[in-house]
Design an enzyme around this catalytic site. Structure first.
Site, PDB file in Angstrom:
ATOM      1  N   PRO A   2     -33.763 -33.275 -16.005  1.00 29.19           N
ATOM      2  CA  PRO A   2     -35.080 -33.055 -15.639  1.00 29.19           C
ATOM      3  C   PRO A   2     -36.130 -33.473 -16.884  1.00 29.19           C
ATOM      4  O   PRO A   2     -35.841 -33.035 -17.815  1.00 29.19           O
ATOM      5  CB  PRO A   2     -35.268 -31.694 -15.142  1.00 29.19           C
ATOM      6  CG  PRO A   2     -33.913 -31.570 -14.770  1.00 29.19           C
ATOM      7  CD  PRO A   2     -32.914 -32.187 -15.573  1.00 29.19           C
ATOM      8  N   GLU A   3     -37.183 -34.196 -16.480  1.00 32.33           N
ATOM      9  CA  GLU A   3     -38.048 -34.358 -17.607  1.00 32.33           C
ATOM     10  C   GLU A   3     -39.227 -33.265 -17.488  1.00 32.33           C
ATOM     11  O   GLU A   3     -39.459 -32.667 -16.611  1.00 32.33           O
ATOM     12  CB  GLU A   3     -38.640 -35.925 -17.514  1.00 32.33           C
ATOM     13  CG  GLU A   3     -37.319 -36.617 -18.102  1.00 32.33           C
ATOM     14  CD  GLU A   3     -38.009 -38.088 -18.243  1.00 32.33           C
ATOM     15  OE1 GLU A   3     -39.069 -38.335 -18.595  1.00 32.33           O
ATOM     16  OE2 GLU A   3     -37.174 -39.113 -18.228  1.00 32.33           O
TER      17      GLU A   3
END
Length: 269
Positions: A2-3
């Site tokens: 996840p960014e």
């Protein structure tokens, strides 16, 4: 992994369900994550969550006594469910609240984390982090000063969390394309004028992704806890071999820092 936008949307998703709620129980099913889960996390029991914040890709559950720090690692997710909901495989930690809900950290690969920070200290994971990209502390002048003498590629430079946090692979690709900067250009050879163009583009790209993610997240308590990479109109990422949206030149892919890097050889210099 996840960014930043995905982590921020997770924060937005869980906040309405746990902020101002009293923690009735902390249950650790698996203590061996990226780092061992400290016993102090149980200090949250009896405390009210005063704020749900984000620093880089860490989520902070703040209370008057201290803060639980959560990281989703490579494959983790958070779910808000009724406390009597059957556990899923890889549900490692639960926070039970007085309103009958539970926040569960699920992490198949166990690269995530649950840490503890006292009210008078800053955890070591935050010690070397650069500014948040959506704040006034992140400026073109900051990037320009930090890049002087650096031979590292500009893409790797803006993905360095000591320079600025949260500019992950997808958004680095997109931002450099919009700014017309070749991803392999040495960071130290990028002018202040070009950083003045790049900085607001990074901000706008991340803010747009958060906005899109927020609109897709109708009810976090009923979701699978995986906001994922939102259905965005990506201009270059994942489009190797397709025509550039600006000039129709075929997009190329290279590897930088072992990460896929897609760019337009005509538009990016």
């Amino acid at each position: 992994m996840p960014e930043l936008p995905e982590v921020e949307v997770s924060r937005l998703g869980i906040e309405p369900h746990i902020k101002h709620q009293s923690v009735s129980k902390v249950i650790v099913h698996q203590r061996q994550l990226r780092w061992p889960v400290p016993e102090q996390v149980s200090l949250l029991e009896g405390q009210v969550i005063s704020a749900v914040k984000r620093r880089a890709k860490y989520l902070l559950l703040e209370s008057p006594l201290g803060t639980a720090i959560l990281h989703l690692g490579m494959s983790g997710n958070l779910r808000v469910v009724a406390q009597d909901t059957p556990l899923k495989k890889h549900d490692h930690i639960e926070f039970h609240f007085a309103n009958g809900l539970a926040l569960r950290l699920n992490d198949p690969r166990r690269f995530g984390a649950c840490l503890w920070q006292g009210v008078t200290e800053e955890h070591s994971v935050f010690a070397k982090l650069g500014p948040e990209p959506l704040t006034e502390a992140f400026t073109a002048e900051h990037l320009y000063a930090a890049s002087r003498g650096k031979k590292v590629a500009i893409k790797q430079f803006i993905m360095d969390n000591q320079v600025v946090v949260g500019v992950g692979n997808i958004y680095a690709n997109e931002s450099l394309f919009k700014a017309g900067i070749h991803p392999k250009r040495e960071a130290g050879k990028v002018s202040l004028q070009r950083y003045e163009r790049l900085t607001p583009i990074i901000k706008e790209t991340l803010a747009s992704a958060i906005k899109q993610g927020g609109t897709t997240l109708k009810d976090f308590a009923q979701s699978d806890g995986k906001p994922g990479y939102f259905a965005q109109e990506l201009l270059v990422y994942g489009r190797k071999g397709e025509p550039c949206v600006s000039c129709e030149t075929t997009l190329k892919e290279i590897r930088l820092g072992q990460r896929s890097t897609v760019y337009c050889p005509q538009c990016q210099r």
